[in-house]
Every structure is written in C-alpha cells, then in structure tokens.
Motif scaffolding. Structure first.
Motif, PDB file in Angstrom:
ATOM      1  N   SER A  75      -9.788  -6.765   1.875  1.00  0.00           N
ATOM      2  CA  SER A  75      -9.718  -7.458   0.584  1.00  0.00           C
ATOM      3  C   SER A  75     -11.010  -7.384  -0.213  1.00  0.00           C
TER       4      SER A  75
ATOM      5  N   GLY B 196      -5.239 -10.073  -3.403  1.00  0.00           N
ATOM      6  CA  GLY B 196      -3.834  -9.862  -3.704  1.00  0.00           C
ATOM      7  C   GLY B 196      -3.407  -8.410  -3.679  1.00  0.00           C
ATOM      8  N   GLY B 197      -4.333  -7.521  -3.281  1.00  0.00           N
ATOM      9  CA  GLY B 197      -4.018  -6.100  -3.208  1.00  0.00           C
ATOM     10  C   GLY B 197      -4.006  -5.396  -4.549  1.00  0.00           C
ATOM     11  N   GLN B 198      -4.552  -6.033  -5.599  1.00  0.00           N
ATOM     12  CA  GLN B 198      -4.489  -5.460  -6.936  1.00  0.00           C
ATOM     13  C   GLN B 198      -5.498  -4.353  -7.176  1.00  0.00           C
TER      14      GLN B 198
ATOM     15  N   ALA C 115      -5.043  -0.082  -5.971  1.00  0.00           N
ATOM     16  CA  ALA C 115      -4.159  -1.209  -5.684  1.00  0.00           C
ATOM     17  C   ALA C 115      -3.275  -0.838  -4.501  1.00  0.00           C
TER      18      ALA C 115
ATOM     19  N   ALA D  14      -0.871  -3.340  -3.735  1.00  0.00           N
ATOM     20  CA  ALA D  14       0.317  -4.058  -4.204  1.00  0.00           C
ATOM     21  C   ALA D  14       1.096  -3.160  -5.143  1.00  0.00           C
ATOM     22  N   GLY D  15       2.383  -3.006  -4.868  1.00  0.00           N
ATOM     23  CA  GLY D  15       3.226  -2.195  -5.732  1.00  0.00           C
ATOM     24  C   GLY D  15       2.910  -0.717  -5.709  1.00  0.00           C
TER      25      GLY D  15
ATOM     26  N   ASP E 206       3.818  -7.281   2.641  1.00  0.00           N
ATOM     27  CA  ASP E 206       3.295  -8.385   1.837  1.00  0.00           C
ATOM     28  C   ASP E 206       2.601  -7.784   0.616  1.00  0.00           C
ATOM     29  N   LEU E 207       1.781  -8.539  -0.038  1.00  0.00           N
ATOM     30  CA  LEU E 207       1.066  -8.060  -1.238  1.00  0.00           C
ATOM     31  C   LEU E 207       2.044  -7.576  -2.311  1.00  0.00           C
ATOM     32  N   GLY E 208       3.225  -8.153  -2.335  1.00  0.00           N
ATOM     33  CA  GLY E 208       4.214  -7.734  -3.319  1.00  0.00           C
ATOM     34  C   GLY E 208       5.020  -6.518  -2.895  1.00  0.00           C
ATOM     35  N   ASN E 209       4.774  -6.000  -1.706  1.00  0.00           N
ATOM     36  CA  ASN E 209       5.503  -4.843  -1.191  1.00  0.00           C
ATOM     37  C   ASN E 209       6.595  -5.305  -0.236  1.00  0.00           C
TER      38      ASN E 209
END
Length: 131
Positions: free
Chosen positions: A49, A55-57, A67, A69-70, A113-116
């Motif tokens: 992090s 947040g993985g951004q 990133a 995330a996503g 996680d992280l939106g994935n």
C-alpha cells in the motif's frame, strides 16, 4: 544480497509511508526468514500500500505506481504471482521475504478485494509452481 536490498527498499518505503506502518514491522530475527505479517490484507497494508495506495488506486510522483483496483491485469493470478515473486520495473522482488502462503494470500487479496472480484483462489501450491 537481493534479500538485503529488498529489505532496505522496504525500510525506506515504510519510513516515508503515512499509513501507520513502520520499519519495525519488517524487523527480522535470525530465525525468521519471511515477513512477520500473515493474511492478504495485512501483507498488502504493510508492503504494497505504500506505493499502490491503501485502496489500490495507485499513485504518481517520484514514480508511477499502477492502480491494482479495477485493473484487468490482476485477473491473471500467475502474472500477479510472478511480479510479486520476481518484481517488475521499480517493484522489488518479494519472493525472498515471503513464503508461498504469504504470496498466495496477498495475490488473493489483490484479486478479490480493492474493488476487484476476479474468479479463482490462489494456493501456496500455485505459487510454488511459479516460483
């Protein structure tokens, strides 16, 4: 030598981090050969992090940290395992300071996680096959 370089990089990154981790989190004893953290979220927060953000951004500044995330790249568990083990560009190799279960845990955290929500779980055996 790579092991010592990786630990020095972690200490430097954590020293600059504002997420509450400290270089003491990476303290190694003569008997401990891997990071003390267990569980994907704990390992991610302690190691990943600082560059990829909590947040993985991702981030840009002194470097470009993609990133997670996503990011469709993390759909490929084998690719993520290989990068965690061997490093990639500015990312240091972590295979010398994480055992197979720790790598699997952090890969699963990044992928689920992280939106994935990518399918499939990574096991320590999967990591050993790539290692």
């Amino acid at each position: 030598m790579k092991h010592n370089i990786a630990l020095a990089v972690f200490a430097a990154v954590l020293g600059a981090s504002t997420i509450g981790a400290s270089a003491a989190d990476f303290a190694q004893t003569s008997t401990a050969q891997t990071l003390p953290q267990t569980g994907g979220k704990e390992i991610y927060n302690a190691v990943c992090s600082a560059c990829h953000m909590p947040g993985g951004q991702g981030a840009t500044g002194a470097g470009a940290y993609p990133a997670l995330a996503g990011n469709e790249f993390v759909d490929s568990a084998d690719s993520v395992i290989a990068w965690v083990l061997n490093g990639h560009k500015a990312m240091p190799p972590l295979g010398g300071v994480m055992d197979d279960a720790q790598v699997a845990d952090v890969v699963n955290y990044v992928r689920h996680d992280l939106g994935n929500s990518f399918e499939g779980d990574t096991t320590a055996e999967d990591v050993a096959a790539v290692r």
